[in-house]
Design a protein around this motif. Structure first.
Motif, PDB file in Angstrom:
ATOM      1  N   UNK A 112       0.880  -1.170   0.000  1.00 30.26           N
ATOM      2  CA  UNK A 112       0.000   0.000   0.000  1.00 30.26           C
ATOM      3  C   UNK A 112       0.916   1.219   0.000  1.00 30.26           C
ATOM      4  N   UNK A 113       1.132   1.790  -1.189  1.00 29.09           N
ATOM      5  CA  UNK A 113       2.093   2.872  -1.359  1.00 29.09           C
ATOM      6  C   UNK A 113       1.546   4.195  -0.818  1.00 29.09           C
ATOM      7  N   UNK A 114       2.427   5.078  -0.360  1.00 23.53           N
ATOM      8  CA  UNK A 114       2.003   6.390   0.155  1.00 23.53           C
ATOM      9  C   UNK A 114       1.381   7.253  -0.946  1.00 23.53           C
ATOM     10  N   UNK A 115       0.553   8.204  -0.515  1.00 23.22           N
ATOM     11  CA  UNK A 115      -0.069   9.130  -1.458  1.00 23.22           C
ATOM     12  C   UNK A 115       0.910  10.178  -1.957  1.00 23.22           C
ATOM     13  N   UNK A 116       1.780  10.661  -1.078  1.00 26.33           N
ATOM     14  CA  UNK A 116       2.690  11.744  -1.432  1.00 26.33           C
ATOM     15  C   UNK A 116       3.831  11.238  -2.298  1.00 26.33           C
ATOM     16  N   UNK A 117       4.138  12.015  -3.335  1.00 27.19           N
ATOM     17  CA  UNK A 117       5.089  11.587  -4.343  1.00 27.19           C
ATOM     18  C   UNK A 117       6.461  11.289  -3.750  1.00 27.19           C
ATOM     19  N   UNK A 118       7.010  12.196  -2.927  1.00 27.06           N
ATOM     20  CA  UNK A 118       8.346  11.993  -2.383  1.00 27.06           C
ATOM     21  C   UNK A 118       8.402  10.739  -1.510  1.00 27.06           C
ATOM     22  N   UNK A 119       7.375  10.538  -0.687  1.00 28.97           N
ATOM     23  CA  UNK A 119       7.322   9.348   0.162  1.00 28.97           C
ATOM     24  C   UNK A 119       7.175   8.085  -0.685  1.00 28.97           C
ATOM     25  N   UNK A 120       6.407   8.190  -1.742  1.00 32.72           N
ATOM     26  CA  UNK A 120       6.180   7.042  -2.616  1.00 32.72           C
ATOM     27  C   UNK A 120       7.478   6.665  -3.332  1.00 32.72           C
ATOM     28  N   UNK A 121       8.243   7.655  -3.733  1.00 27.67           N
ATOM     29  CA  UNK A 121       9.510   7.384  -4.401  1.00 27.67           C
ATOM     30  C   UNK A 121      10.474   6.645  -3.474  1.00 27.67           C
ATOM     31  N   UNK A 122      10.514   7.042  -2.200  1.00 25.62           N
ATOM     32  CA  UNK A 122      11.359   6.345  -1.223  1.00 25.62           C
ATOM     33  C   UNK A 122      10.830   4.942  -0.949  1.00 25.62           C
ATOM     34  N   UNK A 123       9.506   4.819  -0.930  1.00 27.01           N
ATOM     35  CA  UNK A 123       8.868   3.545  -0.633  1.00 27.01           C
ATOM     36  C   UNK A 123       9.245   2.474  -1.646  1.00 27.01           C
ATOM     37  N   UNK A 124       9.193   2.798  -2.927  1.00 20.97           N
ATOM     38  CA  UNK A 124       9.496   1.792  -3.950  1.00 20.97           C
ATOM     39  C   UNK A 124      10.970   1.381  -3.924  1.00 20.97           C
ATOM     40  N   UNK A 125      11.837   2.269  -3.454  1.00 22.88           N
ATOM     41  CA  UNK A 125      13.234   1.885  -3.254  1.00 22.88           C
ATOM     42  C   UNK A 125      13.322   0.806  -2.173  1.00 22.88           C
TER      43      UNK A 125
END
Length: 231
Positions: A112-125
């Motif tokens: 369940x990925x974050x809504x915010x772009x910057x957080x989402x970018x870190x999440x997929x890493x």
């Protein structure tokens, strides 16, 4: 890959009420799932008895809070499998289990990925590290990505949706590094179907996916349940 392994994904938007849990269990049974990925479960340890009663013993969880996040993978009793191991985060955004079915090893990853772009970018890493470090078999990565691939995955896109013009860099890196493919889009090149919409239906997007290893693209069968407009 095992033939006819039926896996579905759903964002439940909270399963605190026993009645709602019963409904999603009933829906899943009607779909004849072998495995169900659930996001936004909102499960807590206080719900242990209810969860065991409704889902049985094969519910693997990474809990968030009682009103946010939480992911789970439910393997039905009819699915004969051998449990290998389990890995998860502490935020209720990712659960990974390695299992064996009919001598095939699967790495199931529900996110369940974050809504915010910057957080989402870190999440997929983080997901990339999870898979490379702990994955043992055929990767099946599914869930709510909160991201889109192209304008085909949107309806009535607004200015506020510009962040969805293309997938975040780390998601593209994850797909390339792990040799994954958006299996539904691979089989539906120009089809427009959606998995989320605003309450007033002014905007819709396809943000829920299953990513498979490319080498299995010809054997996997994927259907998306379209509750929205195809236009």
């Amino acid at each position: 890959m095992k033939n006819n392994l039926h896996i579905s994904t759903v964002n439940a938007n909270g399963l605190q009420q026993p009645e709602k849990i019963s409904k999603i269990v009933s829906w899943s049974n009607q779909q004849k799932n072998d495995i169900l990925f659930i996001q936004e479960t909102h499960f807590t340890n206080k719900m242990k008895f209810t969860l065991e009663k409704e889902f049985g013993e094969n519910l693997f969880r990474s809990d968030g809070t009682s009103n946010s996040r939480g992911v789970a993978i439910w393997i039905k009793d009819k699915t004969r499998f051998k449990y290998i191991d389990e890995h998860k985060d502490l935020e209720g955004r990712v659960i990974m289990i390695n299992i064996e079915i009919d001598e095939n090893i699967y790495t199931l990853v529900n996110i369940y990925a974050p809504n915010r772009l910057r957080e989402r970018n870190s999440f997929f890493k983080t997901i990339k590290v999870f898979i490379n470090k702990y994955g043992l078999g055929q990767v099946i990565l599914g869930g709510d990505f909160n991201d889109i691939w192209s304008l085909l995955d949107t309806k009535n896109k607004t200015k506020s949706s510009k962040k969805f013009d293309k997938p975040v860099t780390s998601l593209k890196g994850l797909i390339k590094s792990c040799k994954l493919i958006d299996i539904w889009r691979n089989k539906n090149k120009n089809t427009r179907q959606f998995t989320w919409c605003r309450k007033d239906r002014t905007e819709a997007t396809r943000i829920d996916y299953f990513l498979f290893l490319k080498k299995y693209k010809n054997t996997a069968k994927v259907v998306i349940l379209d509750l929205l407009s195809k236009n």
